[in-house]
Write a protein that holds these residues in place. Structure first.
Motif, mmCIF file in Angstrom:
data_model
loop_
_atom_site.group_PDB
_atom_site.id
_atom_site.type_symbol
_atom_site.label_atom_id
_atom_site.label_comp_id
_atom_site.label_asym_id
_atom_site.label_seq_id
_atom_site.Cartn_x
_atom_site.Cartn_y
_atom_site.Cartn_z
ATOM 1 N N THR A 1 -1.496 3.072 13.155
ATOM 2 C CA THR A 1 -1.052 2.238 12.040
ATOM 3 C C THR A 1 -2.156 2.106 10.995
ATOM 4 O O THR A 1 -3.321 2.398 11.256
ATOM 5 N N GLY A 2 -1.758 1.612 9.815
ATOM 6 C CA GLY A 2 -2.713 1.275 8.767
ATOM 7 C C GLY A 2 -2.593 2.156 7.540
ATOM 8 O O GLY A 2 -1.820 3.113 7.504
ATOM 9 N N SER A 3 -3.359 1.820 6.509
ATOM 10 C CA SER A 3 -3.541 2.570 5.274
ATOM 11 C C SER A 3 -2.412 2.360 4.267
ATOM 12 O O SER A 3 -1.230 2.446 4.593
ATOM 13 N N HIS A 4 -2.804 2.109 3.037
ATOM 14 C CA HIS A 4 -1.861 2.093 1.921
ATOM 15 C C HIS A 4 -1.671 3.500 1.354
ATOM 16 O O HIS A 4 -0.768 3.722 0.547
ATOM 17 N N GLU A 5 -2.529 4.424 1.751
ATOM 18 C CA GLU A 5 -2.445 5.806 1.284
ATOM 19 C C GLU A 5 -1.745 6.661 2.333
ATOM 20 O O GLU A 5 -2.010 6.538 3.533
ATOM 21 N N GLU A 6 -0.848 7.506 1.880
ATOM 22 C CA GLU A 6 -0.112 8.349 2.827
ATOM 23 C C GLU A 6 -1.059 9.270 3.591
ATOM 24 O O GLU A 6 -1.846 10.014 2.992
ATOM 25 N N PRO A 7 -1.019 9.234 4.918
ATOM 26 C CA PRO A 7 -1.869 10.112 5.731
ATOM 27 C C PRO A 7 -1.259 11.515 5.820
ATOM 28 O O PRO A 7 -0.698 11.909 6.851
ATOM 29 N N THR A 8 -1.360 12.261 4.748
ATOM 30 C CA THR A 8 -0.724 13.575 4.687
ATOM 31 C C THR A 8 -1.221 14.514 5.775
ATOM 32 O O THR A 8 -0.504 15.434 6.174
#
Length: 307
Positions: free
Chosen positions: A269-276
């Motif tokens: 979980t986490g991050s506001h940025e997409e983990p591409t």
């Protein structure tokens, strides 16, 4: 169901709304209809061949003005009219049995082994992961939650509600490797400390994954046993924030995913940025998107909802 299969079609489709069709009879019947005070060709309460009485035949109406079911129409669809109620219930989820709580006994999942990713700028990523963790523990599966960067601001108490709940449940444990403050914020916390704790969290995650790989995940585990003995579900909460803050590299997370054994459910979980970097490796990717949040209006974290 087909249109013509409805038993009460004549009554419900009548535009007059009185429930009677042209040839039906009511207590106020005219012409060739029958009443309790029968005239001409009408019949009395002791009905004759083709006429109707209060003890209605095929197309009769009842005393309340509603049409009797046409037997031919009612029996037209064997899947509805002639269906055995018990058979219908057996074909529903739960086989018609109302769900109830049962004692938690050690068990092992038969379909675990996927990688889940929960990211986005909305509230609910950790909440969703914890919900799954509790659900899995309720089935007797062994669950562990490892939290990165979970410190918070001065509006968050040292003890979170989920920790108290987890401590009271069998089969689920947690570790928190964060401390007060957030990395990269001018809140008095030391970024070097945050970085060291994230690295320690990564090492701990690898240790737990390796332990799961060495265990037999097809068997139940001691619900009170240490997570080093093996877990069925591992939550790495906020680990994706560690990547977006450059405290971990994407390859670090991919290494954990690659090391995860078959049968271990891994939740990140986490991050506001997409983990591409995870899109091709994950089985489930959910973006938790914010439409509105009370914190934007100045509301601080609330006890029981945010912590």
């Amino acid at each position: 169901m087909k249109d013509t299969d409805t038993a009460d079609a004549d009554a419900t489709d009548d535009p007059r709304g009185d429930g009677a069709s042209d040839t039906d009879t009511t207590d106020d019947a005219s012409d060739t209809d029958t009443t309790d005070d029968a005239s001409d060709t009408d019949t009395t309460d002791d009905a004759s061949d083709t006429d109707t009485t209060d003890d209605a035949s095929d197309t009769d109406t009842t005393d309340d003005g509603t049409a009797d079911a046409d037997p031919e129409t009612a029996d037209a669809d064997p899947e509805t009219a002639d269906a055995d109620p018990e058979a219908v219930r057996r074909n529903t989820p739960g086989r018609g049995v109302r769900p109830e709580a049962r004692a938690v006994e050690p068990d092992a999942p038969k379909e675990f082994g996927l990688v889940q990713v929960w990211w986005g700028d909305g509230k609910g990523k950790t909440t969703a992961a914890l919900g799954m963790a509790v659900r899995a523990a309720g089935h007797g599966f062994r669950v562990h939650v490892l939290q990165f960067l979970k410190g918070g601001a001065d509006s968050v108490e040292a003890v979170r509600g989920e920790y108290n709940a987890i401590a009271s449940l069998p089969g689920i444990t947690y570790e928190n490797l964060g401390h007060y403050g957030w990395a990269g914020m001018a809140d008095g916390s030391d970024d070097a400390d945050h970085a060291a704790e994230v690295r320690a969290g990564f090492d701990r995650a690898r240790e737990l994954i390796d332990a799961a790989a060495a265990a037999d995940l097809s068997t139940p585990f001691d619900l009170d046993g240490a997570p080093e003995q093996g877990v069925h579900l591992l939550v790495l909460d906020e680990i994706l924030y560690a990547v977006s803050m450059d405290l971990l590299a994407p390859d670090d997370v991919l290494a954990l995913v690659d090391a995860a054994p078959d049968g271990l459910e891994l939740v990140l979980t986490g991050s506001h940025e997409e983990p591409t970097y995870l899109l091709d490796r994950a089985d489930l990717v959910t973006e938790v998107r914010k439409s509105k949040h009370p914190m934007d209006a100045g509301q601080r974290a609330r006890r029981g909802t945010e912590y």
